[in-house]
Design a protein around this motif. Structure first.
Motif, PDB file in Angstrom:
ATOM      1  N   ALA A 185      36.758  73.719 -60.013  1.00 43.35           N
ATOM      2  CA  ALA A 185      37.811  74.849 -60.605  1.00 43.35           C
ATOM      3  C   ALA A 185      37.380  76.016 -59.715  1.00 43.35           C
ATOM      4  O   ALA A 185      38.326  76.758 -59.361  1.00 43.35           O
ATOM      5  N   GLU A 186      36.006  76.338 -59.395  1.00 43.95           N
ATOM      6  CA  GLU A 186      35.793  77.295 -58.595  1.00 43.95           C
ATOM      7  C   GLU A 186      36.277  77.173 -57.049  1.00 43.95           C
ATOM      8  O   GLU A 186      36.944  78.319 -56.600  1.00 43.95           O
ATOM      9  N   ARG A 187      36.402  76.216 -56.694  1.00 46.49           N
ATOM     10  CA  ARG A 187      36.666  75.933 -55.216  1.00 46.49           C
ATOM     11  C   ARG A 187      38.182  76.134 -55.312  1.00 46.49           C
ATOM     12  O   ARG A 187      38.573  76.625 -54.241  1.00 46.49           O
ATOM     13  N   ALA A 188      38.855  75.564 -56.212  1.00 47.74           N
ATOM     14  CA  ALA A 188      40.408  75.648 -56.269  1.00 47.74           C
ATOM     15  C   ALA A 188      40.694  77.016 -56.262  1.00 47.74           C
ATOM     16  O   ALA A 188      41.668  77.639 -55.542  1.00 47.74           O
ATOM     17  N   ALA A 189      39.826  78.042 -57.019  1.00 44.46           N
ATOM     18  CA  ALA A 189      40.124  79.500 -57.063  1.00 44.46           C
ATOM     19  C   ALA A 189      39.977  80.091 -55.548  1.00 44.46           C
ATOM     20  O   ALA A 189      40.731  81.198 -55.290  1.00 44.46           O
ATOM     21  N   GLU A 190      38.969  79.525 -55.030  1.00 46.54           N
ATOM     22  CA  GLU A 190      38.460  79.969 -53.545  1.00 46.54           C
ATOM     23  C   GLU A 190      39.784  79.652 -52.654  1.00 46.54           C
ATOM     24  O   GLU A 190      40.221  80.653 -51.844  1.00 46.54           O
ATOM     25  N   GLU A 191      40.235  78.572 -52.566  1.00 57.61           N
ATOM     26  CA  GLU A 191      41.238  78.119 -51.610  1.00 57.61           C
ATOM     27  C   GLU A 191      42.588  78.941 -52.301  1.00 57.61           C
ATOM     28  O   GLU A 191      43.390  79.164 -51.367  1.00 57.61           O
ATOM     29  N   ALA A 192      42.746  79.230 -53.413  1.00 57.54           N
ATOM     30  CA  ALA A 192      43.921  80.238 -53.483  1.00 57.54           C
ATOM     31  C   ALA A 192      43.816  81.303 -53.285  1.00 57.54           C
ATOM     32  O   ALA A 192      44.906  82.355 -52.879  1.00 57.54           O
ATOM     33  N   ASN A 193      42.513  81.953 -53.021  1.00 54.44           N
ATOM     34  CA  ASN A 193      42.366  83.199 -52.204  1.00 54.44           C
ATOM     35  C   ASN A 193      42.246  83.047 -50.767  1.00 54.44           C
ATOM     36  O   ASN A 193      42.019  84.233 -50.346  1.00 54.44           O
ATOM     37  N   GLY A 194      42.541  82.069 -50.269  1.00 55.55           N
ATOM     38  CA  GLY A 194      42.228  81.818 -48.739  1.00 55.55           C
ATOM     39  C   GLY A 194      41.186  81.338 -48.506  1.00 55.55           C
ATOM     40  O   GLY A 194      40.864  81.234 -47.060  1.00 55.55           O
ATOM     41  N   GLN A 195      40.133  81.293 -49.023  1.00 56.14           N
ATOM     42  CA  GLN A 195      38.588  80.514 -48.496  1.00 56.14           C
ATOM     43  C   GLN A 195      38.972  78.865 -48.507  1.00 56.14           C
ATOM     44  O   GLN A 195      38.694  78.501 -49.861  1.00 56.14           O
ATOM     45  N   VAL A 196      38.617  78.183 -47.478  1.00 60.04           N
ATOM     46  CA  VAL A 196      38.692  76.829 -47.539  1.00 60.04           C
ATOM     47  C   VAL A 196      37.419  76.312 -46.784  1.00 60.04           C
ATOM     48  O   VAL A 196      37.065  76.932 -45.755  1.00 60.04           O
ATOM     49  N   ARG A 197      36.682  75.417 -47.580  1.00 57.60           N
ATOM     50  CA  ARG A 197      35.330  75.060 -46.900  1.00 57.60           C
ATOM     51  C   ARG A 197      35.830  73.806 -46.072  1.00 57.60           C
ATOM     52  O   ARG A 197      35.514  72.745 -46.722  1.00 57.60           O
ATOM     53  N   TRP A 198      36.050  73.699 -45.037  1.00 57.57           N
ATOM     54  CA  TRP A 198      36.397  72.702 -44.181  1.00 57.57           C
ATOM     55  C   TRP A 198      35.361  71.811 -43.900  1.00 57.57           C
ATOM     56  O   TRP A 198      34.285  72.054 -43.728  1.00 57.57           O
ATOM     57  N   LEU A 199      35.757  70.466 -44.057  1.00 54.32           N
ATOM     58  CA  LEU A 199      34.650  69.219 -43.723  1.00 54.32           C
ATOM     59  C   LEU A 199      34.802  69.067 -42.316  1.00 54.32           C
ATOM     60  O   LEU A 199      33.811  68.515 -41.746  1.00 54.32           O
ATOM     61  N   ARG A 200      36.053  69.152 -41.508  1.00 53.94           N
ATOM     62  CA  ARG A 200      36.182  68.839 -40.175  1.00 53.94           C
ATOM     63  C   ARG A 200      36.769  70.002 -39.788  1.00 53.94           C
ATOM     64  O   ARG A 200      38.002  69.746 -39.263  1.00 53.94           O
TER      65      ARG A 200
END
Length: 304
Positions: A182-197
């Motif tokens: 849920a935290e990561r979903a909120a981050e992505e909604a704010n434009g922060q994506v933790r790319w794996l590749r």
């Protein structure tokens, strides 16, 4: 998978959830889940007990043996990788390479040795069950005690990367993964994506490491000066969630998105609910501190 010399794979339906590195010349069929990553760090995280908990809970079951089925949307796409430091990534990567090499080496020495057989024996070793003569032979050929030791080290390293040093149960791990998702979903909604590749997924801004820090949103300068800061508005109150994982995730999200530290009363004011739900806030905040997702300042206010 263009540009990769190898990739991570696991059987769609299998008694044991085993991930391994396959050469890119091996083309996967519809019974194989192929993950277009060549980094053994990802292999290590996916091979850990932490991911196995989510894979079993989110997957299905099939066949006479009621074997687990890997559902990639629920088991992989919903799985939040840890925000590991470079040192932690290196440790996990090294252990994963050792595990992958160990299995392949022993299978190369003994043509009759299977991964299923090795992990059947490994499961018995975990609970100290007696082995049959055939299992003892597999144990010797596969050096399964060595394999178990490597997996134990890997599990400890991945738990460390998540910041979970309290020997959590499988149920607790699931709750924490749900909250982290849920935290990561909120981050992505704010434009922060933790790319794996990142070189493939975000080539415009290739990032060398996983576990990105929160981006800083600055106001662009205009000719003759800087743009004025936009007026601040109070965020709308959100409904208080029903379940504990959702409550943990909601409180963590509010703290992470807050522009300044929040007092407990200010935090409570961000939610709307009936009943004595506010009494749970101190416990939830203590839980977030233990998870490394919150900290309390000297004045008693809280930050994410």
């Amino acid at each position: 998978m263009e540009g990769l010399s190898r990739y991570i794979a696991t059987g769609q339906t299998a008694k044991h959830r085993i991930f391994q590195l396959l050469d890119a010349s091996i083309l996967p069929d519809d019974k194989l889940i192929a993950i277009a990553l060549d980094d053994a760090y990802a292999l290590g995280v996916l091979s850990s007990r932490i991911h196995a908990c989510l894979a079993l809970a989110g997957g299905g079951w099939l066949g006479v043996g009621n074997d687990p089925v890997y559902n990639k949307s629920k088991c992989y796409e919903a799985f939040p990788f840890p925000a590991a430091t470079p040192e932690q990534q290196a440790r996990i990567r090294d252990l994963a390479e050792q595990i992958d090499a160990h299995r392949k080496r022993q299978q190369g020495l003994h043509a009759e040795l299977t991964l299923t057989g090795m992990y059947n024996v490994l499961e018995k070793l975990k609970v100290s069950l007696p082995m049959t003569a055939k299992e003892k032979a597999i144990h010797e050929m596969g050096l399964v005690s060595v394999l178990k030791s490597l997996h134990d080290e890997l599990d400890a390293a991945v738990l460390e990367a998540y910041g979970w040093r309290d020997a959590p149960s499988d149920e607790t791990i699931l709750e924490r993964l749900v909250a982290l998702n849920a935290e990561r979903a909120a981050e992505e909604a704010n434009g922060q994506v933790r790319w794996l590749r990142p070189a493939f997924q975000h080539p415009e801004a290739v990032q060398a490491e996983m576990g990105l820090s929160r981006p800083t949103h600055s106001v662009a300068a205009k000719e003759g000066g800087t743009s004025p800061s936009p007026p601040r508005t109070e965020p709308p109150r959100q409904p208080w969630p029903n379940t504990l994982p959702e409550q943990v995730a909601a409180v963590a999200r509010v703290l992470a998105e807050a522009r300044a530290p929040l007092a407990e009363a200010d935090l409570a004011a961000r939610f709307a609910g009936k009943g004595p739900w506010k009494k749970r806030l101190p416990q939830l905040l203590d839980t977030l501190v233990a998870l490394g997702r919150a900290r309390v300042l000297e004045d008693g206010r809280w930050m994410g």
